[in-house]
Design a protein around this motif. Sequence first.
Motif, PDB file in Angstrom:
ATOM      1  N   SER A  14       0.826  -1.210   0.000  1.00  0.00           N
ATOM      2  CA  SER A  14       0.000   0.000   0.000  1.00  0.00           C
ATOM      3  C   SER A  14       0.860   1.259   0.000  1.00  0.00           C
ATOM      4  O   SER A  14       0.515   2.257  -0.638  1.00  0.00           O
ATOM      5  CB  SER A  14      -0.939   0.009   1.214  1.00  0.00           C
ATOM      6  N   SER A  15       1.985   1.229   0.701  1.00  0.00           N
ATOM      7  CA  SER A  15       2.886   2.390   0.707  1.00  0.00           C
ATOM      8  C   SER A  15       3.442   2.643  -0.690  1.00  0.00           C
ATOM      9  O   SER A  15       3.549   3.798  -1.130  1.00  0.00           O
ATOM     10  CB  SER A  15       4.031   2.168   1.694  1.00  0.00           C
ATOM     11  N   LEU A  16       3.795   1.576  -1.394  1.00  0.00           N
ATOM     12  CA  LEU A  16       4.305   1.728  -2.749  1.00  0.00           C
ATOM     13  C   LEU A  16       3.226   2.313  -3.661  1.00  0.00           C
ATOM     14  O   LEU A  16       3.478   3.261  -4.427  1.00  0.00           O
ATOM     15  CB  LEU A  16       4.770   0.370  -3.279  1.00  0.00           C
ATOM     16  N   TYR A  17       2.020   1.785  -3.557  1.00  0.00           N
ATOM     17  CA  TYR A  17       0.910   2.280  -4.377  1.00  0.00           C
ATOM     18  C   TYR A  17       0.602   3.738  -4.058  1.00  0.00           C
ATOM     19  O   TYR A  17       0.464   4.573  -4.960  1.00  0.00           O
ATOM     20  CB  TYR A  17      -0.317   1.405  -4.144  1.00  0.00           C
ATOM     21  N   ARG A  18       0.522   4.069  -2.780  1.00  0.00           N
ATOM     22  CA  ARG A  18       0.199   5.439  -2.394  1.00  0.00           C
ATOM     23  C   ARG A  18       1.322   6.397  -2.757  1.00  0.00           C
ATOM     24  O   ARG A  18       1.077   7.561  -3.105  1.00  0.00           O
ATOM     25  CB  ARG A  18      -0.118   5.498  -0.907  1.00  0.00           C
ATOM     26  N   GLY A  19       2.567   5.935  -2.683  1.00  0.00           N
ATOM     27  CA  GLY A  19       3.682   6.775  -3.103  1.00  0.00           C
ATOM     28  C   GLY A  19       3.608   7.112  -4.581  1.00  0.00           C
ATOM     29  O   GLY A  19       3.889   8.248  -4.994  1.00  0.00           O
ATOM     30  N   LEU A  20       3.209   6.130  -5.397  1.00  0.00           N
ATOM     31  CA  LEU A  20       3.053   6.382  -6.826  1.00  0.00           C
ATOM     32  C   LEU A  20       1.909   7.354  -7.087  1.00  0.00           C
ATOM     33  O   LEU A  20       2.004   8.234  -7.950  1.00  0.00           O
ATOM     34  CB  LEU A  20       2.818   5.051  -7.546  1.00  0.00           C
ATOM     35  N   ARG A  21       0.825   7.230  -6.316  1.00  0.00           N
ATOM     36  CA  ARG A  21      -0.288   8.172  -6.474  1.00  0.00           C
ATOM     37  C   ARG A  21       0.126   9.586  -6.056  1.00  0.00           C
ATOM     38  O   ARG A  21      -0.290  10.569  -6.667  1.00  0.00           O
ATOM     39  CB  ARG A  21      -1.492   7.718  -5.657  1.00  0.00           C
ATOM     40  N   LEU A  22       0.946   9.684  -4.999  1.00  0.00           N
ATOM     41  CA  LEU A  22       1.446  11.003  -4.597  1.00  0.00           C
ATOM     42  C   LEU A  22       2.264  11.640  -5.714  1.00  0.00           C
ATOM     43  O   LEU A  22       2.169  12.844  -5.966  1.00  0.00           O
ATOM     44  CB  LEU A  22       2.310  10.884  -3.342  1.00  0.00           C
ATOM     45  N   LEU A  23       3.082  10.828  -6.372  1.00  0.00           N
ATOM     46  CA  LEU A  23       3.879  11.332  -7.488  1.00  0.00           C
ATOM     47  C   LEU A  23       2.965  11.871  -8.586  1.00  0.00           C
ATOM     48  O   LEU A  23       3.215  12.933  -9.164  1.00  0.00           O
ATOM     49  CB  LEU A  23       4.773  10.209  -8.020  1.00  0.00           C
ATOM     50  N   ALA A  24       1.880  11.150  -8.865  1.00  0.00           N
ATOM     51  CA  ALA A  24       0.922  11.625  -9.866  1.00  0.00           C
ATOM     52  C   ALA A  24       0.225  12.910  -9.407  1.00  0.00           C
ATOM     53  O   ALA A  24      -0.103  13.771 -10.229  1.00  0.00           O
ATOM     54  CB  ALA A  24      -0.106  10.538 -10.154  1.00  0.00           C
ATOM     55  N   ASP A  25       0.008  13.054  -8.108  1.00  0.00           N
ATOM     56  CA  ASP A  25      -0.672  14.240  -7.577  1.00  0.00           C
ATOM     57  C   ASP A  25       0.117  15.521  -7.813  1.00  0.00           C
ATOM     58  O   ASP A  25      -0.466  16.616  -7.856  1.00  0.00           O
ATOM     59  CB  ASP A  25      -0.940  14.076  -6.077  1.00  0.00           C
ATOM     60  N   THR A  26       1.446  15.419  -7.952  1.00  0.00           N
ATOM     61  CA  THR A  26       2.249  16.635  -8.159  1.00  0.00           C
ATOM     62  C   THR A  26       1.844  17.342  -9.446  1.00  0.00           C
ATOM     63  O   THR A  26       1.785  18.570  -9.495  1.00  0.00           O
ATOM     64  CB  THR A  26       3.748  16.291  -8.218  1.00  0.00           C
ATOM     65  N   ALA A  27       1.562  16.583 -10.498  1.00  0.00           N
ATOM     66  CA  ALA A  27       1.235  17.193 -11.784  1.00  0.00           C
ATOM     67  C   ALA A  27      -0.175  17.757 -11.807  1.00  0.00           C
ATOM     68  O   ALA A  27      -0.512  18.528 -12.705  1.00  0.00           O
ATOM     69  CB  ALA A  27       1.405  16.166 -12.906  1.00  0.00           C
ATOM     70  N   ARG A  28      -0.992  17.369 -10.827  1.00  0.00           N
ATOM     71  CA  ARG A  28      -2.365  17.858 -10.776  1.00  0.00           C
ATOM     72  C   ARG A  28      -2.542  18.946  -9.717  1.00  0.00           C
ATOM     73  O   ARG A  28      -3.662  19.380  -9.446  1.00  0.00           O
ATOM     74  CB  ARG A  28      -3.309  16.693 -10.472  1.00  0.00           C
ATOM     75  N   GLY A  29      -1.459  19.335  -9.077  1.00  0.00           N
ATOM     76  CA  GLY A  29      -1.543  20.356  -8.043  1.00  0.00           C
ATOM     77  C   GLY A  29      -2.182  19.872  -6.767  1.00  0.00           C
ATOM     78  O   GLY A  29      -2.685  20.677  -5.980  1.00  0.00           O
ATOM     79  N   GLU A  30      -2.163  18.553  -6.520  1.00  0.00           N
ATOM     80  CA  GLU A  30      -2.868  17.980  -5.377  1.00  0.00           C
ATOM     81  C   GLU A  30      -1.926  17.390  -4.322  1.00  0.00           C
ATOM     82  O   GLU A  30      -2.382  16.769  -3.370  1.00  0.00           O
ATOM     83  CB  GLU A  30      -3.818  16.881  -5.862  1.00  0.00           C
TER      84      GLU A  30
END
Length: 388
Positions: free
Chosen positions: A35-51
């Motif tokens: 889950s940490s790996l998955y959430r870390g990848l989602r956080l990386l995606a959030d940078t490009a969306r301003g989130e």
Amino acid sequence: MLKTLAISNYRSIRNLAIPLSQLNVVTGPNGSGKSSLYRGLRLLADTARGELVGSLAREGGVQSTFWAGPEKISREMRSGKYAVQGTVRKNPAQLRLGYGADDLSYSIDVGYPSGGAAFSLDPEIKRECIWAGPVFRRGTLLVDRRGPALLAANDEGNWDKVPGITLSNFESMMHAFADPRTAPEMITVRERIRAWRFYDHFRTDRQSPCRMPQVGTYTPVLSDDGADLAAALQTIRELGSRRELDDAIDDAFPGSELEIRNNDGWFEVAMRQQGLLRPLKPAELSDGTLRYLLLIAALLTPRPPELLVLNEPETSLHPDLIPALARLIAAAAARSQVIVVSHSAKLVNLLLKNDDATSLELDKDFGETRLAQGDLLQLARWEWPPRS
């Protein structure tokens, strides 16, 4: 295609750089850090969306996401001679996320705010970089953000300050910058990340939006919550491959037929099953059947993304559906790079039979997520851009 995913100092991940192939299967026991790996990848995606800031705030602030163990685990701690204990920190506390690709790579470094007691839980972006090639080198750096300044390399190999923009400490350059003339690489990376798709635990309860009629519009990309399921399936019929859709239904539910009912522009899904006199309405479909239809809509999209991430897609599915799901995912991996996080040994084993599949098995050592012993040689080469 992404070659490397790198995460440092995020929850149970102290420092991890994993290689990626076309089809990547992440597995491991409960609590191993999937889950940490998955959430870390989602956080990386959030940078490009301003989130990014909002996502970290929902996790309790940046300090709640930091690795909770000591900065360094000594040999004596590992042997049990000394208890695991903190030491005087030598390096700054920093959450770092990044990926490497053959053309353009990206990383972001987030740390504690430098001031302002009222916003003590607000993370501060210390550095962001884009460079050419999969491994960071100073000579391949193309875009560099340090504090409020944003610099771009010019054709002469010198650095130009990007005019007309001053970044706040909490703003990612990926979200705040939009001029393709001065730093086209940033626009390329931003649009690439924004196109990543994540599907995680669709709702299939009685009040789930996908069980309700929805206004039908062309929907080449299924929404995160699956509310537009009927429209997405109808779009596959009209803009994608009707045959693939019919084959996927028959593979999972032999003898069944999918119907998309259109009532004055309001769409809903129905299933005609062998032996029944009438099709079953959405409210009558089982959670597993509905979830599988959602997965079909996500994986047969007529607009495949560069990266598709599935978190525990086997949830609520009957074991008999797992082989069909594995075939569906393998077909999607021919069009997109796919990362699957799964608890199902059966699904994992079936996916790993594909020639382009890579096993990423996680375990924990003294609370730290790492690749399992047999996969340690797979660790990818990675260098983090320094803060100074």
